[in-house]
Design an enzyme around this catalytic site. Sequence first.
Site, mmCIF file in Angstrom:
data_model
loop_
_atom_site.group_PDB
_atom_site.id
_atom_site.type_symbol
_atom_site.label_atom_id
_atom_site.label_comp_id
_atom_site.label_asym_id
_atom_site.label_seq_id
_atom_site.Cartn_x
_atom_site.Cartn_y
_atom_site.Cartn_z
ATOM 1 N N LEU A 138 1.083 -1.010 -0.101
ATOM 2 C CA LEU A 138 0.058 -0.130 0.061
ATOM 3 C C LEU A 138 1.063 1.343 0.143
ATOM 4 C CD1 LEU A 138 -2.725 -0.961 2.731
ATOM 5 C CD2 LEU A 138 -3.124 -1.170 0.412
ATOM 6 N N ASP A 139 0.429 2.300 -0.735
ATOM 7 C CA ASP A 139 1.109 3.529 -0.511
ATOM 8 C C ASP A 139 1.318 4.178 0.773
ATOM 9 O OD1 ASP A 139 1.230 3.704 -3.342
ATOM 10 O OD2 ASP A 139 -0.490 4.838 -3.587
ATOM 11 N N ALA A 140 2.250 4.786 1.131
ATOM 12 C CA ALA A 140 2.622 5.424 2.514
ATOM 13 C C ALA A 140 1.422 6.161 2.927
ATOM 14 C CB ALA A 140 3.740 6.103 2.601
#
Length: 308
Positions: A138-140
């Site tokens: 997942l993106d930050a």
Amino acid sequence: MSARMLPVPDGLDGMRVDAGLAKLLGLSRTVVAELAAGGDVLLDGEPAGKSDRLVAGGLLEVTLPEPEEPPQVVAEPVEGLKVLHEDDDIVVVDKPVGVAVHPSPGWEGPTVIGGLAAAGLRISTSGAAERQGVVHRLDAGTTGVMVVAKSEHAYTVLKRAFKERTVEKRYHALVQGHPDPMRGTIDAPIDRHPTRDYKFAVVQGGRPSVTHYEVIEAFRAASLADVKLETGRTHQIRVHFSALRHPCVGDATYGADPALARRLGVTRQWLHARALGFAHPGDGRWVEFTSEYPDDLAHALEVLRAES
């Protein structure tokens, strides 16, 4: 430093040096541009600028720097990282905002892998050292549910499941405006943005990317969509909705309205990994895990409901 000699293939004839070498070597255009500026790219023995054109059959000589040491996993507690489920094969977590999945060059913040190590959880040793056990990301700036492999068997099974698209990944996204139709499929190839390395875009000839969505709640300024990913490209949901001119609320990278984000108190993209379902690698039974909205995303919905 190491030098590589590369003939220019026919398919790159006429392409800019930075774009062509990026394809040949798997580097970013920014890195290639820096090499060219430093005189480390020669075309038929002459220094080549980043915007010079490649000629089929020409000889490229590229001097590459020594590869950097891979980033190390630092075991440190991560505030807000919740373990939703753990057994001998997997650990399922609820990832908070501002946390990367694993260390990477340039990232100095907390990571899921570091948080699990700090909690004393043993994870699979499969995969590169800095991302052992990682089977998806997942993106930050994206919150929600994700799974990490603890056993080597689980790593192999889950990597195959993600590759073969047998995992059900459901997200909730608050997007600007009202998508038309309210339920549909976005089938558009994605690749790196042609001029901005930190972004991705719908690009002809990119990797096949399919997103299914259904609006589940509509407000005056935005729509809450339930999103099911058929593929898992980097930034896929953000790129696809931006291409429809309905970017995720708060997603400044992909064209969101900053005034709306400020009004809703959102400082990142409104995107949440809501549910994850897969065949358990231990016994094959179907399991599903869900994640509640974090406070900032829930607050934005409250404001919109009050206005509607």
